[in-house]
Design an enzyme around this catalytic site. Sequence first.
Site, PDB file in Angstrom:
ATOM      1  N   ASP A  72     -30.128  27.186  36.012  1.00  0.00           N
ATOM      2  CA  ASP A  72     -29.120  27.261  35.076  1.00  0.00           C
ATOM      3  C   ASP A  72     -29.753  27.099  33.920  1.00  0.00           C
ATOM      4  OD1 ASP A  72     -26.247  27.209  35.056  1.00  0.00           O
ATOM      5  OD2 ASP A  72     -26.374  25.390  34.315  1.00  0.00           O
ATOM      6  N   HIS A 123     -19.899  34.426  38.328  1.00  0.00           N
ATOM      7  CA  HIS A 123     -18.796  33.487  38.197  1.00  0.00           C
ATOM      8  C   HIS A 123     -18.305  32.810  36.852  1.00  0.00           C
ATOM      9  CE1 HIS A 123     -22.604  31.129  37.508  1.00  0.00           C
ATOM     10  NE2 HIS A 123     -21.768  30.089  37.299  1.00  0.00           N
ATOM     11  N   ASP A 124     -18.944  33.458  35.729  1.00  0.00           N
ATOM     12  CA  ASP A 124     -18.730  33.081  34.482  1.00  0.00           C
ATOM     13  C   ASP A 124     -18.035  34.103  33.630  1.00  0.00           C
ATOM     14  OD1 ASP A 124     -20.079  30.585  34.653  1.00  0.00           O
ATOM     15  OD2 ASP A 124     -21.902  31.486  33.870  1.00  0.00           O
TER      16      ASP A 124
HETATM   17  C1  GLC Z   1     -24.199  28.214  33.430  1.00  0.00           C
HETATM   18  C2  GLC Z   1     -23.454  28.416  34.694  1.00  0.00           C
HETATM   19  C3  GLC Z   1     -22.001  28.021  34.067  1.00  0.00           C
HETATM   20  C4  GLC Z   1     -22.014  26.529  33.943  1.00  0.00           C
HETATM   21  C5  GLC Z   1     -22.967  26.168  32.772  1.00  0.00           C
HETATM   22  C6  GLC Z   1     -23.076  24.949  32.542  1.00  0.00           C
HETATM   23  O1  GLC Z   1     -23.929  28.930  32.333  1.00  0.00           O
HETATM   24  O2  GLC Z   1     -23.416  29.750  35.125  1.00  0.00           O
HETATM   25  O3  GLC Z   1     -21.037  28.223  35.386  1.00  0.00           O
HETATM   26  O4  GLC Z   1     -20.696  26.101  33.517  1.00  0.00           O
HETATM   27  O5  GLC Z   1     -24.485  26.805  33.086  1.00  0.00           O
HETATM   28  O6  GLC Z   1     -23.888  24.243  33.615  1.00  0.00           O
END
Ligand code: GLC
Length: 506
Positions: free
Chosen positions: A200, A318-319
Site C-alpha cells: 500500500d 476498491h478505491d
Molecule cells: C491505499 C488503499 C486505500 C487506502 C489508502 C490508505 O490507497 O488502496 O484503500 O485508503 O491506501 O491506506
Amino acid sequence: MRWWQTGVVYQIYPRSFADATGDGVGDLEGIRGRLDHLAWLGVDALWLSPIFRSPMKDFGYDVADYCDVDPLFGTLADFDRLLADAHARGLRVLLDWVPNHTSDQHPWFRESRASRQSPKRGWYVWRDPAPGGGPPNNWRAAFPRGTPAWTLDAATGQHYLHLFLPGQPDLDWSNPDVRRAMHEVLRFWLDRGVDGFRVDVVHGLGKDPRLPDLPPELAAIPQSALNDHESTHEILRELRRTVDAYPENRVLVGEVWLLLARTHARYFGRGDELHLLFELPAAVLTPWDAGAWRERVADVAGRLDPIGAWPTWVLSNHDVPRHRTRFGSEAAARSAAVLLLTLRGTPFLYQGEELGLEDADVPAGRAVDPGGRDGCRAPVPWDGSAGHGWPAPPWLPWPPEPERRNVERLRADPGSILHLYRRLLALRRASPALHAGSLRLLDAPARVLAYERAAGPDRRTVLVNFGAEPARCPASGRIEVASDGAGEGAAYGGVLAPGEAVVLRP
Ligand code: GLC
C-alpha cells in the site's frame, strides 16, 4: 518467465466477498467456501485487501497488529486453512501490506504517543508546532480531503504526520528500528507461506527529512499523491532482498499513486525494487476511447520495455468507481475484459467485474467510508434468493440488479459476461502469445484499437471497436473469443459490430 508475469490476479475485498459467520461482513471462511468458484473461473492468484487487526476507520488500511487476523475476518488458523486450500487448487495468495502508516491504536503508536522520551517516539513523524502555532508544514491529508496532514497531541505538545486519516499515523521509515520491525512482519507471513504482498502507498515510505512546505500551486493536493522522495528506493531495495531470500518467486506489487510524476517506472529500480507496480491513477482512469488506450499502451511499452520491466493492467479496484459504471454499458465492460486479458502484462481483476457489476447507489444514511468509496465496495451477490447467498443483510447495499447479476444466474448462462471472462482466462492460459508474448500495435480505423501478440509461432490479433457504429477493420483469422460471443469458431468477416472486441487466431 515468472508466475506473476504469466498469471492473472483477482482482488478480493474481504468485507464484501462472502460471509460465513452471518454478521453481514465477509470473512476468511467465506472466501474459503468460494475457492472452487475462483478455480472454475480460472485465475492464478488472489490478493486479499487487509485482513489484519484494525479499528476499521479505513476498513483495514489502518492496522493495529500486522501479525494477527481481525476477529471480524476470523483467526490465524482460518487463514492457514484458506492458504492451504487455495494452494491445493493452484491459487497463490497475496496479502495487502500497509507499511506507510499504522492505526493510532497500534501498540507502537500508543507507546510513541505516551511521551517525548518514549523509546518509540522516533518510530513516527513528530514535530513541534510552527513558530506561530499550528501544523509544522502545509501538507494536506487524503481524508478528510483538504484537512491538514498533522494532528496535535495535546498531552505532549507536538504534531504527528498522517498522509491519510488522523487515525493513520505515518511511520518514520528512516528509523532502522521501524525497518527491522516491518521486515519481521514480512517474514512472519512469508514463513506461513504467502506468495507475496500488494504494498500500500509505497511511494509514501521515504519522506524528505526537511518536510518542506509545498509550493502554493500544489498546496491543495494531498501529500499522498505527491510524495516521491529518493530515500524510498533504498527502502525498497532492502524489502526486495528480504522477499527474494524466499524460494518460489514471492512477489512485491506496489501501489504507486502519483499525480505529477512523469513516470512511475523508477519504482522498479534496476530490477531490484518492486517486481510489479500499479501506475495509478492513469491505470484505472484512462477513458474508454481508442486513442487514449493506444497512447497508454504505447506509453507503457515505451517506458517499461527498455528497462525490462513487466507491466500490470487494472481497470477497477476498491478505491475508484467500477469501470462498468465509468464506461457506461455492459458492451463496453465486455470489450474492456478482452483488452485487459490480452494486453502484455499482468492483469488484475477486481471482484465482481466478472459479473459486470456496477457501483451500488449508497444513500447518504448508509455511507461509511471517509473517502466516499462505498459504491465500488458493494457486496458480491452469489444467487437470486432474497439474501443473495449472504446469511445476514450485508454492511453495504447491493449493487444494481442483484437478482439478475449474481454468480449462480450468470454461471447458468453461457452467454453471460462471467463466461466471457472464463473463456478469456482459459485462452490466455493456453496461449503463450497472450500470457508471455510481444505486443505490436497495428494500424486501424478511428475508434478501433488493434494489436498483435506473438510468441514464436503462436500469434493472436486483437481488435477492439470503441465506437457505437460498426467498424470495417481488415484482418484474417478465426474468431476465438468475441466480447458478445458472436461467431466464435467462425472466420472473421472483416467488420466489428458496435462496441465489439475479438481475439483472432490467424
Ligand atoms: C491505499 C488503499 C486505500 C487506502 C489508502 C490508505 O490507497 O488502496 O484503500 O485508503 O491506501 O491506506
